[in-house]
Design an enzyme around this catalytic site. Structure first.
Site, PDB file in Angstrom:
ATOM      1  N   ASP A 187       0.881  -1.169   0.000  1.00  0.00           N
ATOM      2  CA  ASP A 187       0.000   0.000   0.000  1.00  0.00           C
ATOM      3  C   ASP A 187       0.919   1.218   0.000  1.00  0.00           C
ATOM      4  O   ASP A 187       1.478   1.589   1.020  1.00  0.00           O
ATOM      5  CB  ASP A 187      -0.883  -0.023   1.246  1.00  0.00           C
ATOM      6  CG  ASP A 187      -1.714   1.249   1.421  1.00  0.00           C
ATOM      7  OD1 ASP A 187      -1.749   2.077   0.485  1.00  0.00           O
ATOM      8  OD2 ASP A 187      -2.309   1.429   2.501  1.00  0.00           O
TER       9      ASP A 187
ATOM     10  N   LYS B 290       2.753  11.188  -4.016  1.00  0.00           N
ATOM     11  CA  LYS B 290       1.626  10.539  -4.691  1.00  0.00           C
ATOM     12  C   LYS B 290       0.749  11.569  -5.404  1.00  0.00           C
ATOM     13  O   LYS B 290       0.045  11.249  -6.364  1.00  0.00           O
ATOM     14  CB  LYS B 290       0.812   9.756  -3.662  1.00  0.00           C
ATOM     15  CG  LYS B 290      -0.141   8.725  -4.225  1.00  0.00           C
ATOM     16  CD  LYS B 290      -0.664   7.866  -3.090  1.00  0.00           C
ATOM     17  CE  LYS B 290      -1.698   6.873  -3.569  1.00  0.00           C
ATOM     18  NZ  LYS B 290      -2.143   5.989  -2.473  1.00  0.00           N
TER      19      LYS B 290
ATOM     20  N   GLU C  44      -7.321   0.607  -4.493  1.00  0.00           N
ATOM     21  CA  GLU C  44      -7.332   0.495  -3.037  1.00  0.00           C
ATOM     22  C   GLU C  44      -8.655  -0.046  -2.494  1.00  0.00           C
ATOM     23  O   GLU C  44      -8.649  -0.906  -1.596  1.00  0.00           O
ATOM     24  CB  GLU C  44      -6.981   1.842  -2.410  1.00  0.00           C
ATOM     25  CG  GLU C  44      -5.519   2.223  -2.638  1.00  0.00           C
ATOM     26  CD  GLU C  44      -5.223   3.705  -2.436  1.00  0.00           C
ATOM     27  OE1 GLU C  44      -6.173   4.449  -2.105  1.00  0.00           O
ATOM     28  OE2 GLU C  44      -4.068   4.114  -2.627  1.00  0.00           O
TER      29      GLU C  44
ATOM     30  N   ASP D  96     -12.499   5.338   3.058  1.00  0.00           N
ATOM     31  CA  ASP D  96     -11.040   5.442   3.188  1.00  0.00           C
ATOM     32  C   ASP D  96     -10.666   6.894   3.459  1.00  0.00           C
ATOM     33  O   ASP D  96     -10.649   7.723   2.552  1.00  0.00           O
ATOM     34  CB  ASP D  96     -10.391   4.936   1.899  1.00  0.00           C
ATOM     35  CG  ASP D  96      -8.858   4.916   1.968  1.00  0.00           C
ATOM     36  OD1 ASP D  96      -8.295   5.485   2.930  1.00  0.00           O
ATOM     37  OD2 ASP D  96      -8.229   4.339   1.069  1.00  0.00           O
TER      38      ASP D  96
END
Length: 394
Positions: A12, A73, A177, A201
């Site tokens: 992850d 990211k 994800e 999330d």
């Protein structure tokens, strides 16, 4: 390091933290680093003597902010002109420059000016995860599955693959994800009737809400909503803003442009937020915060919830949009899977429980680890590990 086993790992690669898991002897194991932590900050710091990755790099944020790189990211696979990149540029203490339309990160490293692509910085974090897995397994690791947000574009996914290749990994697959989170629970839950799962999330740097249909290990993504610029760090920022005002009131000093003082406050704010999940109030004492002035600060959970009320409301609006766009109602959501450390906040859980009263919240896997858990299961399957039950893997 000679290969004793042909393991494939699941990573992850998070905006704030990264996590790595592996299936060994039929069990998923989330791997701790040399500090005993199963979360590695996605930070890379550069000094005149060395390059640091993880917790040691994050520590540099307070003393060496211009050369401490994080949130890569948000850059990977994007153009410099991208609105999301431009919106973040004023908020990063490190420099991002335009290299023929692509973003590059500029730092001082080994007493020289150096330029790195987002892929190269991400590769450093991935290499750290690879090394952590190798130290745990006692053998070389060559293969991996990496997770990305469901909304990632083709170029962002390809750039993530490139980062993995630079890190010395063969990328078996890039998976979403939310799918990884569903796999994590589908792997150990017998589900033979079609159910609707909502993945909530709320990580350090982003909010993603996805709705999936699942039956016998087959997953279909029905909708995904997200706010890429909203996460747990925004809660920290609210606390920091309040702290800056309180410090100004007490001392007459304005530290709005003092990066080092703000970095200390940010670190303290994160700790306060975490502690308020279990306590009614929390106190912080920062010595010599600015110009020799100490700072003592107390925050109550109720005040924290008031400071961040609009952020919490925004997360619930995102839940509403995801459910509506999936063509469902809240009564048709059977399970909710919570992902990300920020979902430990009691207020968020209460709001979710009120909005979806009939749902079952999955709690058996730590929310910070659930995506890596699912990625590890997927990696084992793609690596032909027969110890994993195939019926639960899409």
């Amino acid at each position: 390091m000679a290969a004793k086993h042909d393991y494939a790992i699941g990573i992850d690669l998070g905006t704030s933290n990264s996590c790595v898991g592996v299936v060994r002897n039929g069990r998923v194991e989330i791997i701790a680093d040399e500090r005993g932590s199963r979360l590695t900050p996605s930070f890379v710091a550069f000094t005149d003597e060395e390059r640091l990755i993880g917790e040691s790099a994050k520590f540099q944020r307070t003393m060496n902010p211009a050369n401490t790189v994080y949130e890569v990211k948000r850059l990977i696979g994007r153009k410099f002109s991208d609105e999301a990149v431009q919106n973040k540029l004023p908020h990063w203490p490190y420099r991002v420059v335009n290299d023929r339309g692509n973003p590059k990160i500029c730092v001082q490293y080994l007493k020289e000016e150096k330029f790195f692509t987002p892929e190269e910085i991400s590769a450093m974090v991935l290499a750290k995860m690879k090394e952590t897995a190798e130290a745990f397994l006692g053998c070389e690791v060559r293969k991996a599955v990496i997770t990305v947000p469901a909304y990632f574009s083709y170029s962002q996914r390809q750039a993530t693959i490139d980062a993995g290749t630079i890190a010395g990994l063969q990328i078996l697959k890039i998976i979403n994800e939310p799918t990884a989170a569903a796999i994590a629970y589908g792997e150990d839950t017998n589900v033979f009737e079609e159910i609707n799962i909502l993945i909530f999330d709320f990580g350090g740097r982003k909010l993603d809400v996805a709705v999936l249909k699942m039956k016998k290990g087959n997953y279909a993504l029905k909708s995904v909503e997200g706010i890429s610029q909203l996460g747990g760090r925004d809660l920290d920022s609210r606390i920091v803003r309040f702290m800056i005002g309180d410090f100004r009131k007490k001392t007459g000093l304005d530290i709005s442009n003092d990066l080092k003082a703000q970095a200390k406050m940010t670190k303290a704010a994160e700790r306060i937020k975490i502690n308020l999940s279990g306590n009614a109030c929390d106190r912080v004492q920062l010595e010599c915060l600015s110009r020799g002035q100490d700072f003592s600060f107390v925050l109550y959970r109720g005040m924290f919830e008031s400071l961040c009320a609009d952020i919490f409301e925004e997360t619930m609006k995102c839940v509403d949009r995801a459910i509506v766009n999936a063509g469902l109602t809240t009564n048709e959501i059977h399970e909710v899977i919570l992902v990300g450390g920020s979902i430990r906040i009691p207020k968020l859980r209460k709001m979710l429980e009120k909005k979806i009263p009939n749902m079952e919240i999955k709690r058996t896997i730590r929310p910070e680890e659930v995506v890596a858990y699912g990625a590890a299961v997927q990696a084992a399957m793609l690596n032909n590990d027969r110890s994993v039950d195939r019926r639960y893997i899409p």
